[in-house]
Design an enzyme around this catalytic site. Structure first.
Site, PDB file in Angstrom:
ATOM      1  N   GLU B 151     -10.389  -3.001  16.905  1.00  0.00           N
ATOM      2  CA  GLU B 151     -10.971  -4.347  17.023  1.00  0.00           C
ATOM      3  C   GLU B 151     -12.144  -4.326  17.998  1.00  0.00           C
ATOM      4  OE1 GLU B 151     -10.097  -6.234  14.875  1.00  0.00           O
ATOM      5  OE2 GLU B 151     -10.234  -8.349  15.467  1.00  0.00           O
ATOM      6  N   THR B 204     -18.537 -13.105  13.857  1.00  0.00           N
ATOM      7  CA  THR B 204     -17.633 -13.354  14.989  1.00  0.00           C
ATOM      8  C   THR B 204     -18.393 -13.394  16.310  1.00  0.00           C
ATOM      9  OG1 THR B 204     -15.923 -12.209  13.771  1.00  0.00           O
ATOM     10  CG2 THR B 204     -15.515 -12.544  16.093  1.00  0.00           C
TER      11      THR B 204
END
Lengths: 332, 332
Positions: B151, B204
């Site tokens: 991530e 994001t």
């Protein structure tokens, strides 16, 4: 009279034959915030707490006839004293203020301005006593709005993290205020609170004013991770998770400034094997949470010894979480 | 070699006779934040998700041989692609990077940059596949640090609110990060998520940069009251409480700006009787949470019709909470 008022009158119609002559009620001290849950969590303890003795009299109205244990600090004027003011509100809500008279004797078994929900314990004792005297026309939950109003009178804001656990017992979550949403959380059997009240004065108003209006989102995320962890830990009866979660990165660093020897007390408590240590409400009382009584008792004993050595007088209270809340001591 | 490295090698010794030739794994999309729990809550859905097919080859190293469904947007370079980079890290941790070669074929069944944990699904699929191929030397929880690292490579920060539910399944709480503390929360049987992905691009990184560093403490208290309420609601299986709690006063007002028709979609969803509506992760996908499938399905149908009328293409997914997490489709 509006339909709603009529409805309320019908719902809570007083059965005058059930009304008693005298009642004596105890309501518990509370630890607001439960270390990480600023303004939303709190729990009740068995001891200390306040006592209200309430007697029905002929002349309508609410009177305070005596206050013991407050060193003369609380007002006897029934409109200024939160206990009598709340009882008056309750009688007005029930539309019987002109039909009944009560005399109140308040005995404080706990210090004022200690961070242990002193005003909440008195308010809850008064309202619970009035309701009991009247044959319990309202449920505990229905008494809550009056308790919140009492907190507003006493502290200038209607927070419920002391009055909710004082009234409901156990551990309570105030999810939100509009409308008031109160959730009772599970209480692990062996959870014990060891409280030390260093006898220095920290008024709630001052302790609040120190806190900054804005906080770092990063810190808020840490805090709500801990809050979520604590709630999960209570449901899972997981003391390890409870321990990891009961950390306050937001409020404690500011409020600790007002509390003498705070970080030394914390070190002492943690070295005794308690699950967590922090400020009770707005302080200056501090609280050590442990699994079983031993670690909490050892922590408060050592903390008191340390404070004494530094010339600070203190009181200690060690108690399980009080799941019952207020109780009627006698009723006649 | 340090003692710790020796220990790790011993702990996770590979049984070469258990190593397989080929494995195909599915890992699910996830809804991070679960509306109110920014950066700490997330849940997995049954569909969509990503698939990884991994084959053992003679030449040591990790290679990506094909990526389907990404419209050419993802890198094939094994050091830049998060799936291969994480698998490489895993093999290095197991100290077998020079002893085994794997070829990866990644099939994306979900849109990139949708707010549905696209990179997490791929990373989890890759790591779960590698672990399965090797005869499962690590537990799911032991795979987590590698998922978090993936991530970090994909999004620039090691948040776990997508990878944790993608790997563990169900609803997960990330209590904290130092060290990573992951709690599995109960999943009410009838909880259904209706997801609509409006096909507009919200990376994001941009969605994060919009969010202010500081927030009002007052708003943070509202938010953590809701978070605590949601956790309690999940344990109590109390859909009313879940509904009251799933409200985001902090992040939604900012991120909603990037999502076309957000408040109209919210009105539509709530008018269909869903429990709650909000942004999935950093958006632009939105999610309606309902008790049972009916309200969620009706909400996403009406939202899609509304978006179509406004010239916005979209995809919909309606799914229960996926409690299993990633699954091996076949292994040989």
């Amino acid at each position: 009279m509006s339909n709603q008022e009529t409805l309320q009158r019908e719902q809570h119609k007083i059965d005058w034959s059930a009304v008693k002559q005298e009642v004596r009620v105890f309501a518990p001290a509370t630890v607001a915030n439960m270390i990480c849950g600023f303004d939303i969590l709190g729990f009740a303890v068995d001891y200390p707490g306040d006592e209200v003795c309430m007697r029905k009299v002929e002349v309508p109205g609410v009177r305070i006839i005596a206050i013991h244990g407050d060193e003369g600090r609380l007002p006897l004027d029934p409109d200024k004293n939160t206990v009598s003011a709340c009882v008056k509100m309750l009688l007005e809500h029930l539309q019987i203020a002109d039909q009944i008279g009560v005399e109140i004797e308040l005995t404080k078994h706990m210090p004022i301005g200690s961070g242990l929900g002193s005003s909440s314990a008195s308010t809850v004792a008064g309202l619970f006593a009035a309701n009991a005297l009247l044959g319990n026309p309202l449920s505990k939950a229905e008494l809550m709005p009056f308790c919140v109003e009492g907190e507003r009178l006493a502290c200038g804001h209607g927070h419920a993290d002391n009055v909710a656990p004082a009234l409901m017992g156990g551990i309570t979550l105030i999810r939100g205020y509009e409308p008031l949403d109160m959730i009772e959380l599970p209480v692990p059997d062996d959870l014990v609170a060891g409280i030390v009240f260093p006898q220095v004065d920290v008024p709630t108003r001052d302790a609040r004013q120190l806190i900054k209006e804005k906080v770092l989102l990063r810190d808020a995320v840490t805090q709500w991770g801990n809050i979520a962890g604590l709630v999960a830990g209570l449901y899972r009866n997981d003391y390890e998770l409870i321990s990891r979660s009961m950390q306050d990165v937001l409020i404690e660093p500011t409020r600790a400034i007002l509390i003498p020897e705070f970080y030394t007390m914390k070190d002492i408590a943690l070295s005794c094997g308690v699950l967590a240590f922090g400020i009770s409400g707005s302080g200056p009382s501090v609280v050590a949470i442990s699994k079983g009584k031993k670690a909490a008792q050892e922590a408060v004993d050592k903390i008191q010894a340390h404070l004494t050595a530094h010339g600070i007088e203190s009181l200690q209270f060690v108690s399980s979480v009080n799941v019952a809340g207020p109780k009627v001591i006698n009723l006649k």
